[in-house]
Design a protein around this motif. Structure first.
Motif, PDB file in Angstrom:
ATOM      1  N   PHE A 204      11.904 -23.652  22.641  1.00  0.00           N
ATOM      2  CA  PHE A 204      12.675 -23.680  21.404  1.00  0.00           C
ATOM      3  C   PHE A 204      14.136 -23.281  21.605  1.00  0.00           C
ATOM      4  O   PHE A 204      14.891 -23.238  20.641  1.00  0.00           O
ATOM      5  CB  PHE A 204      12.071 -22.711  20.381  1.00  0.00           C
ATOM      6  N   TYR A 205      14.557 -22.980  22.817  1.00  0.00           N
ATOM      7  CA  TYR A 205      15.882 -22.388  22.994  1.00  0.00           C
ATOM      8  C   TYR A 205      17.006 -23.307  22.512  1.00  0.00           C
ATOM      9  O   TYR A 205      17.851 -22.887  21.730  1.00  0.00           O
ATOM     10  CB  TYR A 205      16.103 -22.022  24.467  1.00  0.00           C
ATOM     11  N   PHE A 206      17.020 -24.524  22.984  1.00  0.00           N
ATOM     12  CA  PHE A 206      18.106 -25.441  22.628  1.00  0.00           C
ATOM     13  C   PHE A 206      17.680 -26.380  21.505  1.00  0.00           C
ATOM     14  O   PHE A 206      16.521 -26.769  21.409  1.00  0.00           O
ATOM     15  CB  PHE A 206      18.525 -26.277  23.842  1.00  0.00           C
ATOM     16  N   HIS A 207      18.656 -26.766  20.698  1.00  0.00           N
ATOM     17  CA  HIS A 207      18.463 -27.764  19.660  1.00  0.00           C
ATOM     18  C   HIS A 207      19.409 -28.931  19.933  1.00  0.00           C
ATOM     19  O   HIS A 207      20.353 -28.815  20.721  1.00  0.00           O
ATOM     20  CB  HIS A 207      18.775 -27.176  18.287  1.00  0.00           C
ATOM     21  N   ASP A 208      19.145 -30.042  19.315  1.00  0.00           N
ATOM     22  CA  ASP A 208      20.017 -31.204  19.445  1.00  0.00           C
ATOM     23  C   ASP A 208      21.355 -30.905  18.774  1.00  0.00           C
ATOM     24  O   ASP A 208      21.413 -30.654  17.563  1.00  0.00           O
ATOM     25  CB  ASP A 208      19.351 -32.413  18.788  1.00  0.00           C
ATOM     26  N   ALA A 209      22.428 -30.952  19.538  1.00  0.00           N
ATOM     27  CA  ALA A 209      23.745 -30.603  19.008  1.00  0.00           C
ATOM     28  C   ALA A 209      24.201 -31.572  17.924  1.00  0.00           C
ATOM     29  O   ALA A 209      25.032 -31.219  17.078  1.00  0.00           O
ATOM     30  CB  ALA A 209      24.765 -30.564  20.153  1.00  0.00           C
ATOM     31  N   ARG A 210      23.641 -32.777  17.916  1.00  0.00           N
ATOM     32  CA  ARG A 210      24.022 -33.764  16.894  1.00  0.00           C
ATOM     33  C   ARG A 210      23.169 -33.630  15.632  1.00  0.00           C
ATOM     34  O   ARG A 210      23.396 -34.347  14.648  1.00  0.00           O
ATOM     35  CB  ARG A 210      23.887 -35.167  17.478  1.00  0.00           C
ATOM     36  N   LEU A 211      22.189 -32.760  15.654  1.00  0.00           N
ATOM     37  CA  LEU A 211      21.342 -32.466  14.483  1.00  0.00           C
ATOM     38  C   LEU A 211      20.666 -33.717  13.933  1.00  0.00           C
ATOM     39  O   LEU A 211      20.545 -33.908  12.723  1.00  0.00           O
ATOM     40  CB  LEU A 211      22.160 -31.783  13.382  1.00  0.00           C
ATOM     41  N   GLU A 239      18.506 -29.654  27.868  1.00  0.00           N
ATOM     42  CA  GLU A 239      19.373 -28.539  28.274  1.00  0.00           C
ATOM     43  C   GLU A 239      18.583 -27.273  28.599  1.00  0.00           C
ATOM     44  O   GLU A 239      19.087 -26.375  29.285  1.00  0.00           O
ATOM     45  CB  GLU A 239      20.393 -28.229  27.171  1.00  0.00           C
ATOM     46  N   ASN A 240      17.355 -27.211  28.088  1.00  0.00           N
ATOM     47  CA  ASN A 240      16.511 -26.037  28.353  1.00  0.00           C
ATOM     48  C   ASN A 240      16.365 -25.768  29.846  1.00  0.00           C
ATOM     49  O   ASN A 240      16.322 -24.622  30.293  1.00  0.00           O
ATOM     50  CB  ASN A 240      15.120 -26.250  27.748  1.00  0.00           C
ATOM     51  N   LEU A 241      16.243 -26.839  30.619  1.00  0.00           N
ATOM     52  CA  LEU A 241      15.944 -26.689  32.044  1.00  0.00           C
ATOM     53  C   LEU A 241      17.047 -25.938  32.781  1.00  0.00           C
ATOM     54  O   LEU A 241      16.769 -25.140  33.679  1.00  0.00           O
ATOM     55  CB  LEU A 241      15.717 -28.061  32.672  1.00  0.00           C
ATOM     56  N   ASP A 242      18.291 -26.177  32.406  1.00  0.00           N
ATOM     57  CA  ASP A 242      19.393 -25.474  33.074  1.00  0.00           C
ATOM     58  C   ASP A 242      19.335 -23.978  32.791  1.00  0.00           C
ATOM     59  O   ASP A 242      19.613 -23.155  33.677  1.00  0.00           O
ATOM     60  CB  ASP A 242      20.744 -26.038  32.630  1.00  0.00           C
ATOM     61  N   PHE A 243      18.972 -23.615  31.572  1.00  0.00           N
ATOM     62  CA  PHE A 243      18.882 -22.183  31.261  1.00  0.00           C
ATOM     63  C   PHE A 243      17.680 -21.552  31.952  1.00  0.00           C
ATOM     64  O   PHE A 243      17.753 -20.419  32.439  1.00  0.00           O
ATOM     65  CB  PHE A 243      18.805 -21.954  29.755  1.00  0.00           C
ATOM     66  N   LEU A 244      16.582 -22.278  32.032  1.00  0.00           N
ATOM     67  CA  LEU A 244      15.423 -21.753  32.760  1.00  0.00           C
ATOM     68  C   LEU A 244      15.774 -21.503  34.220  1.00  0.00           C
ATOM     69  O   LEU A 244      15.289 -20.543  34.831  1.00  0.00           O
ATOM     70  CB  LEU A 244      14.239 -22.719  32.664  1.00  0.00           C
ATOM     71  N   ALA A 245      16.621 -22.350  34.789  1.00  0.00           N
ATOM     72  CA  ALA A 245      17.056 -22.152  36.176  1.00  0.00           C
ATOM     73  C   ALA A 245      17.860 -20.861  36.308  1.00  0.00           C
ATOM     74  O   ALA A 245      17.717 -20.132  37.304  1.00  0.00           O
ATOM     75  CB  ALA A 245      17.886 -23.349  36.639  1.00  0.00           C
ATOM     76  N   ARG A 246      18.683 -20.564  35.336  1.00  0.00           N
ATOM     77  CA  ARG A 246      19.435 -19.299  35.365  1.00  0.00           C
ATOM     78  C   ARG A 246      18.489 -18.097  35.270  1.00  0.00           C
ATOM     79  O   ARG A 246      18.674 -17.084  35.950  1.00  0.00           O
ATOM     80  CB  ARG A 246      20.452 -19.254  34.226  1.00  0.00           C
TER      81      ARG A 246
END
Length: 533
Positions: A204-211, A239-246
């Motif tokens: 649930f971390y990221f949402h679609d920036a274009r809503l 985009e979730n995957l990049d944050f999971l990598a961090r």
């Protein structure tokens, strides 16, 4: 233990409010958990997971955090936490804590500041959007707890996103400052000695920036309209995957592990596989695919096979019960020859699956769901959707240590925050400790058996074999695992090379005739483990 300690591990989930009260206020606490750690260690598990203990107004029982680096006074202090961690480590237990990163409480200082206006330092830390020209929300996204996922703020004159309660606003993960800050809150606990995190609503971390609007999900109307959408844009974004990598980089610094909760009712296993594939994202993930009413060989086989087909190098965590669902002994009651037989079958099956395992407190007693009346509820969705959905309180009632009614089963000298009723009181720890054939002792036997068999806790994948329904049959290395999910005796043919002796914990199964004829007889809810050459 190496940094890969989590592979094949068994974690015991503690719901802190309901485990042990040490001060008589009717709510479990850290000191109570410390007092009961010897019991947890005696089961033979590898780790203990604590549901949220951070400062919170408790609108969603701690899943609405207002301070990410302190303990809520209900549970104790940071000193109490440090004592608990040290004691767990002395006993050889790893400590995993819940991290609720997708959203905070609306009482968190950052949200209080964010809602003041559009030009302050925290204005973009949460997900804000303008209304449509007619004043309605910016899109059709719905909340897990019912209604729109958008709430109007009259001061800021914008909507904010909340995937759960209106008092749980979502962080804006598109803002890198938010990511950096959340990672530092995780580092705070790693420095205090925790060994890992259970990540709430990890997709649930990221949402679609274009809503963009979510598409409809075909089917009949549901009790909760959330299930009438395909949540393509409101969660599980790339985009979730990049944050999971961090997050993985951070936990690697400390040799810690993460297990992510994947919330999705249409493709959860696929998301689990994506999030754990390789060594750059989550170490482990679990979903609700085995936390529902399905109890068939086909169901269990399909979930396991799908996961490893999608991610041969991924790592799942399987569970049958937790703090969010009806206990499996009640969900699957109709499939049991009797309560104890069903509990032992579920234990043997779960501990034989490839991957890691999580056991929810009381599961080792064969504990059942508590039937509550409306006035006894505390859970917001249960109150909202009663009586068609009764919420999660029934699986969260306190742990029962003995049959003493004056201390509510040994849980508290006060009034427990949720009632303990007779069906639960009867399945207490003390009574089962005294019975060598109890569910509790069987869990210990089975956990010991799992630890002794490298096939069961190692990387040996399950190779499923044909068997008549309702038999679940698979190999883990040279160990054949057979389970009768029905209430009638079944006889099955074994592969060539079956050994002369049946291995496994006591009460596992019986041999019909001799293994020379390669026949195995499984009684109602029976199961067995056969050595193969």
């Amino acid at each position: 233990m190496t940094n890969d300690w989590w592979r094949g591990s068994v974690t015991y989930q503690v719901y802190p409010r309901s485990f042990q009260d040490s001060n008589g206020d009717g709510i479990g606490d850290l000191t109570g958990i410390t007092e009961r750690l010897r019991y947890v260690a005696s089961l033979g598990v590898d780790a203990v997971w604590l549901s949220p203990i951070f400062v919170s107004p408790m609108a969603d029982m701690g899943y609405d955090v207002s301070d990410y680096t302190d303990i809520d006074p209900l549970f104790g202090t940071l000193d109490d936490f440090d004592i608990m961690v040290a004691k767990a480590h002395e006993m050889g237990l790893k400590v995993i804590i819940d991290q609720v990163l997708s959203h905070s409480s609306d009482q968190h200082p950052f949200f209080v500041e964010s809602r003041k206006g559009r030009d302050n330092p925290k204005s973009d830390w949460y997900v804000w959007a303008d209304a449509k020209p007619d004043g309605t929300p910016p899109n059709n996204w719905s909340s897990v707890f019912g209604g729109s996922a958008w709430e109007w703020d009259g001061h800021r004159k914008q909507y904010y996103l909340h995937n759960f309660l209106t008092s749980q606003p979502d962080f804006n993960f598109h803002n890198k400052e938010v990511q950096d800050w959340l990672l530092e809150t995780m580092r705070f606990w790693l420095e205090r000695g925790v060994d890992g995190f259970r990540l709430d609503t990890v997709n649930f971390y990221f949402h679609d920036a274009r809503l963009r609007n979510n598409p409809a999900r075909r089917g009949e109307p549901q009790v909760n309209p959330y299930e009438m959408q395909l949540h393509k844009y409101s969660k599980t974004r790339p985009e979730n995957l990049d944050f999971l990598a961090r997050m993985r980089d951070l936990t690697n610094e400390y040799g810690a592990s993460m297990v992510g909760e994947v919330g999705d009712s249409t493709r959860a296993v696929e998301i689990m596989a994506e999030y754990t594939s390789g060594d750059s994202h989550l170490q482990q993930a679990y979903s609700f695919d085995m936390l529902g009413p399905e109890f068939t060989p086909k169901h269990f086989r399909s979930k396991i096979e799908t996961f490893f087909k999608k991610a041969p190098d991924g790592w799942p965590t399987w569970a049958f019960s937790n703090h969010d669902v009806i206990r499996h002994m009640s969900r699957w009651h109709d499939y049991g020859a009797d309560q104890d037989s069903l509990a032992k079958l579920a234990c043997a099956m779960l501990l034989s699956f490839p991957g890691s395992v999580c056991i929810y407190q009381g599961e080792e007693l064969g504990q059942t769901e508590t039937e509550l009346e409306f006035h006894e509820l505390t859970d917001p969705p249960g109150i909202r959707f009663w009586p068609d959905y009764k919420g999660r309180d029934g699986c969260r009632t306190p742990m029962v240590w003995d049959n003493a009614t004056n201390t509510h089963g040994g849980f508290t000298t006060g009034v427990p925050w949720l009632p303990i009723k007779e069906p639960q009181l009867s399945r207490n720890v003390a009574a089962q400790e005294a019975n060598a054939h109890s569910v509790l002792h069987f869990y210990r036997h089975m956990l010991e058996f799992r630890s002794e068999r490298a096939e069961l806790h190692g990387r040996d994948m399950a190779r499923f074999l044909r068997a008549p329904n309702p038999i679940l049959l698979f190999r883990r290395g040279n160990l054949l695992c057979a389970f009768n999910l029905g209430t009638e005796t079944r006889r099955i043919s074994l592969p060539r090379g079956a050994a002369e002796a049946l291995t496994g914990p006591s009460q596992a199964a019986s041999i019909s005739g001799s293994l020379t004829g390669r026949k195995l007889e499984l009684g109602p809810n029976g199961f067995g483990f056969v050595e193969l050459s």
